[in-house]
Design a protein around this motif. Structure first.
Motif, PDB file in Angstrom:
ATOM      1  N   ALA A   7      -3.707  -6.236   3.501  1.00 15.23           N
ATOM      2  CA  ALA A   7      -2.629  -5.390   4.029  1.00 15.23           C
ATOM      3  C   ALA A   7      -1.304  -5.740   3.342  1.00 15.23           C
ATOM      4  O   ALA A   7      -0.520  -4.841   3.002  1.00 15.23           O
ATOM      5  CB  ALA A   7      -2.517  -5.559   5.538  1.00 15.23           C
ATOM      6  N   LEU A   8      -1.048  -7.017   3.111  1.00 16.73           N
ATOM      7  CA  LEU A   8       0.162  -7.441   2.410  1.00 16.73           C
ATOM      8  C   LEU A   8       0.162  -6.930   0.971  1.00 16.73           C
ATOM      9  O   LEU A   8       1.176  -6.431   0.478  1.00 16.73           O
ATOM     10  CB  LEU A   8       0.289  -8.967   2.440  1.00 16.73           C
ATOM     11  CG  LEU A   8       1.500  -9.549   1.737  1.00 16.73           C
ATOM     12  CD1 LEU A   8       2.779  -9.128   2.455  1.00 16.73           C
ATOM     13  CD2 LEU A   8       1.401 -11.051   1.668  1.00 16.73           C
ATOM     14  N   ARG A   9      -0.976  -7.030   0.306  1.00 18.08           N
ATOM     15  CA  ARG A   9      -1.073  -6.523  -1.066  1.00 18.08           C
ATOM     16  C   ARG A   9      -0.846  -5.011  -1.112  1.00 18.08           C
ATOM     17  O   ARG A   9      -0.167  -4.506  -2.012  1.00 18.08           O
ATOM     18  CB  ARG A   9      -2.435  -6.861  -1.661  1.00 18.08           C
ATOM     19  CG  ARG A   9      -2.613  -8.311  -1.977  1.00 18.08           C
ATOM     20  CD  ARG A   9      -4.004  -8.587  -2.492  1.00 18.08           C
ATOM     21  NE  ARG A   9      -4.188  -9.991  -2.764  1.00 18.08           N
ATOM     22  CZ  ARG A   9      -5.355 -10.552  -2.998  1.00 18.08           C
ATOM     23  NH1 ARG A   9      -6.456  -9.823  -2.998  1.00 18.08           N
ATOM     24  NH2 ARG A   9      -5.437 -11.846  -3.236  1.00 18.08           N
ATOM     25  N   ALA A  10      -1.430  -4.286  -0.160  1.00 15.76           N
ATOM     26  CA  ALA A  10      -1.247  -2.831  -0.106  1.00 15.76           C
ATOM     27  C   ALA A  10       0.217  -2.487   0.145  1.00 15.76           C
ATOM     28  O   ALA A  10       0.763  -1.560  -0.479  1.00 15.76           O
ATOM     29  CB  ALA A  10      -2.136  -2.225   0.967  1.00 15.76           C
ATOM     30  N   PHE A  11       0.867  -3.229   1.033  1.00 16.52           N
ATOM     31  CA  PHE A  11       2.288  -2.995   1.308  1.00 16.52           C
ATOM     32  C   PHE A  11       3.125  -3.199   0.053  1.00 16.52           C
ATOM     33  O   PHE A  11       3.992  -2.379  -0.276  1.00 16.52           O
ATOM     34  CB  PHE A  11       2.767  -3.924   2.427  1.00 16.52           C
ATOM     35  CG  PHE A  11       4.241  -3.860   2.662  1.00 16.52           C
ATOM     36  CD1 PHE A  11       4.804  -2.779   3.318  1.00 16.52           C
ATOM     37  CD2 PHE A  11       5.070  -4.871   2.211  1.00 16.52           C
ATOM     38  CE1 PHE A  11       6.170  -2.700   3.507  1.00 16.52           C
ATOM     39  CE2 PHE A  11       6.433  -4.813   2.402  1.00 16.52           C
ATOM     40  CZ  PHE A  11       6.988  -3.710   3.053  1.00 16.52           C
ATOM     41  N   ILE A  12       2.870  -4.271  -0.673  1.00 14.40           N
ATOM     42  CA  ILE A  12       3.619  -4.547  -1.904  1.00 14.40           C
ATOM     43  C   ILE A  12       3.366  -3.452  -2.936  1.00 14.40           C
ATOM     44  O   ILE A  12       4.294  -2.959  -3.580  1.00 14.40           O
ATOM     45  CB  ILE A  12       3.264  -5.938  -2.453  1.00 14.40           C
ATOM     46  CG1 ILE A  12       3.809  -7.017  -1.518  1.00 14.40           C
ATOM     47  CG2 ILE A  12       3.812  -6.134  -3.866  1.00 14.40           C
ATOM     48  CD1 ILE A  12       3.344  -8.405  -1.851  1.00 14.40           C
ATOM     49  N   PHE A  13       2.099  -3.031  -3.078  1.00 16.91           N
ATOM     50  CA  PHE A  13       1.766  -1.981  -4.041  1.00 16.91           C
ATOM     51  C   PHE A  13       2.489  -0.689  -3.710  1.00 16.91           C
ATOM     52  O   PHE A  13       3.110  -0.070  -4.579  1.00 16.91           O
ATOM     53  CB  PHE A  13       0.257  -1.755  -4.086  1.00 16.91           C
ATOM     54  CG  PHE A  13      -0.127  -0.565  -4.910  1.00 16.91           C
ATOM     55  CD1 PHE A  13      -0.134  -0.638  -6.291  1.00 16.91           C
ATOM     56  CD2 PHE A  13      -0.455   0.645  -4.307  1.00 16.91           C
ATOM     57  CE1 PHE A  13      -0.474   0.468  -7.058  1.00 16.91           C
ATOM     58  CE2 PHE A  13      -0.789   1.753  -5.062  1.00 16.91           C
ATOM     59  CZ  PHE A  13      -0.802   1.656  -6.444  1.00 16.91           C
ATOM     60  N   PHE A  14       2.424  -0.249  -2.455  1.00 16.78           N
ATOM     61  CA  PHE A  14       3.045   1.016  -2.089  1.00 16.78           C
ATOM     62  C   PHE A  14       4.568   0.939  -2.141  1.00 16.78           C
ATOM     63  O   PHE A  14       5.236   1.923  -2.455  1.00 16.78           O
ATOM     64  CB  PHE A  14       2.553   1.480  -0.718  1.00 16.78           C
ATOM     65  CG  PHE A  14       1.146   2.002  -0.765  1.00 16.78           C
ATOM     66  CD1 PHE A  14       0.811   3.098  -1.550  1.00 16.78           C
ATOM     67  CD2 PHE A  14       0.145   1.375  -0.051  1.00 16.78           C
ATOM     68  CE1 PHE A  14      -0.484   3.569  -1.614  1.00 16.78           C
ATOM     69  CE2 PHE A  14      -1.152   1.837  -0.110  1.00 16.78           C
ATOM     70  CZ  PHE A  14      -1.489   2.943  -0.890  1.00 16.78           C
ATOM     71  N   THR A  15       5.128  -0.230  -1.888  1.00 12.17           N
ATOM     72  CA  THR A  15       6.576  -0.390  -2.029  1.00 12.17           C
ATOM     73  C   THR A  15       6.981  -0.247  -3.495  1.00 12.17           C
ATOM     74  O   THR A  15       7.955   0.454  -3.811  1.00 12.17           O
ATOM     75  CB  THR A  15       7.010  -1.762  -1.486  1.00 12.17           C
ATOM     76  OG1 THR A  15       6.622  -1.860  -0.118  1.00 12.17           O
ATOM     77  CG2 THR A  15       8.510  -1.956  -1.613  1.00 12.17           C
ATOM     78  N   LEU A  16       6.241  -0.877  -4.390  1.00 15.79           N
ATOM     79  CA  LEU A  16       6.546  -0.753  -5.820  1.00 15.79           C
ATOM     80  C   LEU A  16       6.290   0.660  -6.328  1.00 15.79           C
ATOM     81  O   LEU A  16       7.025   1.168  -7.191  1.00 15.79           O
ATOM     82  CB  LEU A  16       5.735  -1.770  -6.619  1.00 15.79           C
ATOM     83  CG  LEU A  16       6.117  -3.230  -6.388  1.00 15.79           C
ATOM     84  CD1 LEU A  16       5.161  -4.144  -7.136  1.00 15.79           C
ATOM     85  CD2 LEU A  16       7.546  -3.484  -6.797  1.00 15.79           C
ATOM     86  N   PHE A  17       5.271   1.317  -5.787  1.00 13.85           N
ATOM     87  CA  PHE A  17       4.974   2.698  -6.175  1.00 13.85           C
ATOM     88  C   PHE A  17       6.106   3.622  -5.741  1.00 13.85           C
ATOM     89  O   PHE A  17       6.543   4.497  -6.504  1.00 13.85           O
ATOM     90  CB  PHE A  17       3.640   3.132  -5.562  1.00 13.85           C
ATOM     91  CG  PHE A  17       3.158   4.460  -6.051  1.00 13.85           C
ATOM     92  CD1 PHE A  17       2.719   4.620  -7.353  1.00 13.85           C
ATOM     93  CD2 PHE A  17       3.142   5.551  -5.196  1.00 13.85           C
ATOM     94  CE1 PHE A  17       2.273   5.850  -7.805  1.00 13.85           C
ATOM     95  CE2 PHE A  17       2.698   6.782  -5.637  1.00 13.85           C
ATOM     96  CZ  PHE A  17       2.266   6.938  -6.940  1.00 13.85           C
TER      97      PHE A  17
END
Length: 105
Positions: A7-17
């Motif tokens: 979930a943390l990795r997904a949050f970071i990915f979508f924030t950068l996206f």
């Protein structure tokens, strides 16, 4: 724990996206002697980040080589050399310099 990490990795990915989508406007990088480079802002930020990471890795190389040399110096001899040594002589038990424990990410 594994779900929280993903979930943390997904949050970071979508924030950068989202950052990339919000910074598509063209930007100009002015070099020396009047040269310039026009690219989307997110590409410029990505290139600057990658260049900084590459310089950081290159700056660490001499330290890595030094630590490898010290580790090789304090490593026990290979099994073939230990067999040829006197059977009554104990193998060296010096682990070398103290290092903190290494835990994976």
């Amino acid at each position: 724990m594994r779900v929280i990490l993903w979930a943390l990795r997904a949050f970071i990915f979508f924030t950068l996206f989202a950052f990339a989508l919000n910074n598509e406007q063209p930007a100009v990088v002015h070099w020396f002697f009047g040269a310039q480079w026009t690219a989307p802002m997110v590409i410029i930020v990505l290139v600057a980040f990658a260049g900084g990471a590459a310089l950081g890795v290159l700056a660490m190389v001499p330290s890595w080589w030094r630590h490898r040399r010290v580790a090789r110096r304090h490593a026990p001899p290979p099994a073939a050399q230990r067999k040829r040594a006197d059977a009554n002589t104990p193998a060296p038990n010096d682990p070398g310099p103290e290092h903190p424990p290494r835990e994976g990410l």
